[in-house]
Design an enzyme around this catalytic site. Sequence first.
Site, PDB file in Angstrom:
ATOM      1  N   HIS A 150       0.843  -1.201   0.000  1.00 17.81           N
ATOM      2  CA  HIS A 150       0.000   0.000   0.000  1.00 17.81           C
ATOM      3  C   HIS A 150       0.882   1.257   0.000  1.00 17.81           C
ATOM      4  O   HIS A 150       0.798   2.106   0.899  1.00 17.81           O
ATOM      5  CB  HIS A 150      -0.907   0.002   1.238  1.00 17.81           C
ATOM      6  CG  HIS A 150      -2.318   0.414   0.948  1.00 17.81           C
ATOM      7  ND1 HIS A 150      -3.214  -0.404   0.306  1.00 17.81           N
ATOM      8  CD2 HIS A 150      -2.988   1.575   1.187  1.00 17.81           C
ATOM      9  CE1 HIS A 150      -4.375   0.206   0.196  1.00 17.81           C
ATOM     10  NE2 HIS A 150      -4.260   1.417   0.706  1.00 17.81           N
ATOM     11  N   TYR A 207     -13.245 -10.500  -4.014  1.00 14.81           N
ATOM     12  CA  TYR A 207     -11.925  -9.905  -4.281  1.00 14.81           C
ATOM     13  C   TYR A 207     -11.295  -9.404  -2.982  1.00 14.81           C
ATOM     14  O   TYR A 207     -10.157  -9.758  -2.635  1.00 14.81           O
ATOM     15  CB  TYR A 207     -12.125  -8.774  -5.285  1.00 14.81           C
ATOM     16  CG  TYR A 207     -10.938  -7.896  -5.593  1.00 14.81           C
ATOM     17  CD1 TYR A 207      -9.694  -8.428  -5.925  1.00 14.81           C
ATOM     18  CD2 TYR A 207     -11.085  -6.505  -5.616  1.00 14.81           C
ATOM     19  CE1 TYR A 207      -8.623  -7.597  -6.253  1.00 14.81           C
ATOM     20  CE2 TYR A 207     -10.025  -5.672  -5.948  1.00 14.81           C
ATOM     21  CZ  TYR A 207      -8.802  -6.224  -6.257  1.00 14.81           C
ATOM     22  OH  TYR A 207      -7.747  -5.399  -6.578  1.00 14.81           O
ATOM     23  N   TYR A 208     -12.041  -8.596  -2.230  1.00 13.66           N
ATOM     24  CA  TYR A 208     -11.518  -8.041  -0.980  1.00 13.66           C
ATOM     25  C   TYR A 208     -11.230  -9.122   0.059  1.00 13.66           C
ATOM     26  O   TYR A 208     -10.221  -9.075   0.759  1.00 13.66           O
ATOM     27  CB  TYR A 208     -12.513  -7.034  -0.401  1.00 13.66           C
ATOM     28  CG  TYR A 208     -12.569  -5.704  -1.127  1.00 13.66           C
ATOM     29  CD1 TYR A 208     -11.484  -5.227  -1.849  1.00 13.66           C
ATOM     30  CD2 TYR A 208     -13.716  -4.905  -1.073  1.00 13.66           C
ATOM     31  CE1 TYR A 208     -11.525  -4.011  -2.506  1.00 13.66           C
ATOM     32  CE2 TYR A 208     -13.769  -3.677  -1.733  1.00 13.66           C
ATOM     33  CZ  TYR A 208     -12.666  -3.240  -2.446  1.00 13.66           C
ATOM     34  OH  TYR A 208     -12.724  -2.031  -3.088  1.00 13.66           O
TER      35      TYR A 208
END
Length: 350
Positions: free
Chosen positions: A275, A313-314
């Site tokens: 991130h 997905y998450y």
Amino acid sequence: MKTLLKAARETKALKTRELAQLTAIDQALISKFESGSRKPTKEQIIKLSSILEIDYETLMIAWLKEKILYEIGDEHFALKALKEAEEELNYIRIASPNQKISKELQLLLNEIDALKIKLDKFRQFDSFRIAQALELEYTFESNRIEGNTLTLRETDLVINEGLTISGKSMREHLEAINHQEAIAYIKQLIEKNNPLNEREVLSIHNLILRGIQPEDAGRYRQVQVMIKGSSYMPPQPYMVTKNMEDFYMWYETYKSKLHPIILAAEMHERLVTIHPFIDGNGRTSRLVMNLILLQHGYVIANIKGNYESRMQYYQSLETAQTQNNKEDFLLFIAQIEKESLERYIGIIAQ
């Protein structure tokens, strides 16, 4: 291996001519495979395994064993060389645990490789308009995942007609335009055969946030962030630069050793886990993933932005990030690529 092939063909009551038609492999070659006078390629092994319903692992082991024996023959140092090779392979597995692929994932990869072989036969029917339409869908879905409310038609009007949609924010308009330009940029990288490196990833991110957060576009974050709706906590800002250095080193180490689907999914997961940016991590990670897929001749893996797909997905991402278990995420990406290939072939093969 020759016994395996012949027995499986006879079990299915197929003549060599019929098997040749099903696999698009010359009949004379199939006869030579069965007699042992010729060795199939890996692509041919994938086809034969699928059509004859032979366990892929069993067939691959037999194929690899014959290749090894052919190469080393009765060399005096053969056993010592094999032992050292085994030690090196064990080291590679320790360094990259994801080298171990589950049977379910391997079967999915086999199906994807068979589809890619089929796709390659239809490449001549590719057209700019088909690519343009699918890239527009990708921009729409990737932005929808992140909360953009433009419809597919509105996204088209913004990008291709230069229109402003009433009731939609300037940010949403810029997200559509920026993402489409980022797709064009990764296609340029592929055409020029540019390597994936820090400069290119930062350039992709710069395009994503251009005009939205210009002070953060193309720059690593200097503050701690949290991922909304996730229990995963990204690394502290002082760790980002080092983590990104490791990210590029990992890529250089494994870019030629992993299946392209696994490589692309791994790079996506690793980047979004670090991130490194204030915003735009998801879109940038998906673009990096698709850059790798396109480089290897696959098609864009377009993750849908609807609730069910987005949640899967998450959740698979969070499992990878918090439990160090990437299986669900790798399966998810592989399934998306399979569906994208099937759709693409369905369009150009009409």
